[in-house]
Design an enzyme around this catalytic site. Structure first.
Site, PDB file in Angstrom:
ATOM      1  N   SER A 179       0.783  -1.110  -0.063  1.00 13.69           N
ATOM      2  CA  SER A 179      -0.015  -0.034   0.026  1.00 13.69           C
ATOM      3  C   SER A 179       0.838   1.181   0.273  1.00 13.69           C
ATOM      4  CB  SER A 179      -0.867  -0.061   1.056  1.00 13.69           C
ATOM      5  OG  SER A 179      -1.929   0.682   0.861  1.00 13.69           O
ATOM      6  N   ASP A 198      -9.493  -6.049  -4.498  1.00 14.13           N
ATOM      7  CA  ASP A 198      -8.959  -4.980  -3.674  1.00 14.13           C
ATOM      8  C   ASP A 198     -10.066  -3.653  -4.167  1.00 14.13           C
ATOM      9  OD1 ASP A 198      -7.745  -2.663  -2.618  1.00 14.13           O
ATOM     10  OD2 ASP A 198      -5.776  -3.407  -3.420  1.00 14.13           O
ATOM     11  N   HIS A 222      -7.645  -5.795  -0.228  1.00 11.71           N
ATOM     12  CA  HIS A 222      -6.381  -5.067  -0.235  1.00 11.71           C
ATOM     13  C   HIS A 222      -5.425  -5.295   1.064  1.00 11.71           C
ATOM     14  CE1 HIS A 222      -4.080  -1.444  -0.626  1.00 11.71           C
ATOM     15  NE2 HIS A 222      -4.339  -1.106   0.714  1.00 11.71           N
TER      16      HIS A 222
END
Length: 337
Positions: free
Chosen positions: A148, A278, A306
């Site tokens: 991320s 995601d 995610h």
């Protein structure tokens, strides 16, 4: 039953009752303390040790296991509002003789938080380079992993400090434009239009908002008790003001597409792992990376969101190990040729 045996039974029952009552009280009254104890215990069980590195007036907090050897060390960069312990679920499935380093990102957990520090993606990459030099991790090129926000930082780091790394793993990285808006991006747009941008879905302040965030980040539906949700919120609330400042910094024009702007400069062999479902960062980013980075291996995980690290830790660990083994085999073949 004689009196001595009865006394022993009462003493034993009382001894057992104390930790049980303490656990119940912690669960009901101080769930955040229970969460901290949980991470402390998990670190100890996996052999991870916490250390601090002081670089001038800046302190980094990190955990590590193993020592540098013939195989590359692995440095792991966590995502927005997380901490070094988020990697424990993957560490569990990695060999104990690998040298692993998990660092708290700038401003997070035990790493220094400065009001005037540069929390842009480029600024964070510079801080991580400071950490790498401080603990001398770059004596040999290492394998860099980021997820991320940490994936955005890792990609920029690989582009800016190519001599430091031998290979790269990006897990659902931020910093890429997308042709398809994710659920999270749509929520942000709606909040901007209603002028409620302070209600960022990734910065919960109630157990209900925490539950919504978990649903947003995970395809797998975890049943989390209300008290644990409360504990997770309690741990985060003191830091929410910083998280808001950081979030606005990394979605600013300076950082929003940092990985996209630097991906053509990445020369190290790169592995991209992305959850197909995601809802935070659209999976189409994987194709963008594959087209820009020469030696790029893409893995799309079905039925995964995610939070790849939490949802599919064994699979992620295996993919990283297989990637490193492949690179080692290629390197050996080149030496023999």
């Amino acid at each position: 039953m004689d009196l001595d045996m009865l006394n022993m039974f009462v003493i034993a029952s009382g001894t057992l009752a104390i930790p049980i009552l303490a656990f119940v009280a912690s669960f009901l009254l101080w769930p955040s303390a229970l969460i901290r104890i949980y991470y402390w215990y998990w670190r100890r069980a996996l052999g991870m040790q916490v250390r601090y590195a002081n670089c001038d007036d800046y302190q980094f907090c990190y955990s590590y296991r193993g020592r540098p050897g013939y195989r590359p060390s692995i440095l792991m960069l966590h995502g927005f509002s997380a901490h070094k312990d988020m990697w424990l679920s993957i560490v569990k499935f990695l060999p104990k003789n690998l040298h692993l380093v998990c660092v708290d990102m700038p401003g997070h957990e035990g790493t220094t938080r400065l009001d005037l520090d540069d929390y842009s993606i480029s600024g964070q990459a510079k801080r991580i380079h400071q950490f790498v030099e401080c603990i001398k991790l770059n004596r040999k090129p290492f394998h860099l992993v980021g997820t991320s926000m940490g994936g955005n930082v890792a990609g920029v780091y690989a582009a800016q400090y190519p001599e430091d790394i031998c290979s790269l793993t990006l897990i659902c990285p931020a910093g890429l434009p997308s042709t398809t808006d994710s659920k999270f991006i749509k929520q942000l747009r709606e909040l901007q239009e209603s002028r409620h941008i302070d209600r960022i879905p990734l910065i919960p302040s109630t157990p209900e908002e925490m539950a919504d965030m978990l649903k947003l980040c995970s395809y797998v539906r975890f049943k989390v008790p209300q008290q644990i949700l409360q504990g997770l919120v309690d741990v985060r609330i003191p830091h929410n003001e910083f998280y808001r400042k950081l979030f606005l910094e990394i979605v600013d024009e300076k950082s929003r597409h940092s990985l996209h702007e630097n991906m053509s400069k990445i020369k190290a062999p790169t592995q991209v792992i992305w959850g197909k479902q995601d809802q935070v960062l659209d999976v189409s980013g994987a194709s963008a990376l594959a087209s820009a980075i020469p030696d790029c291996h893409v893995y799309i995980l079905e039925n995964c969101g995610h939070s790849v690290v939490v949802e599919r830790p064994r699979k992620t660990a295996n993919l990283i190990l297989e990637f490193l083994a492949l690179l080692h085999s290629i390197d050996n073949n080149k030496k023999q040729a």
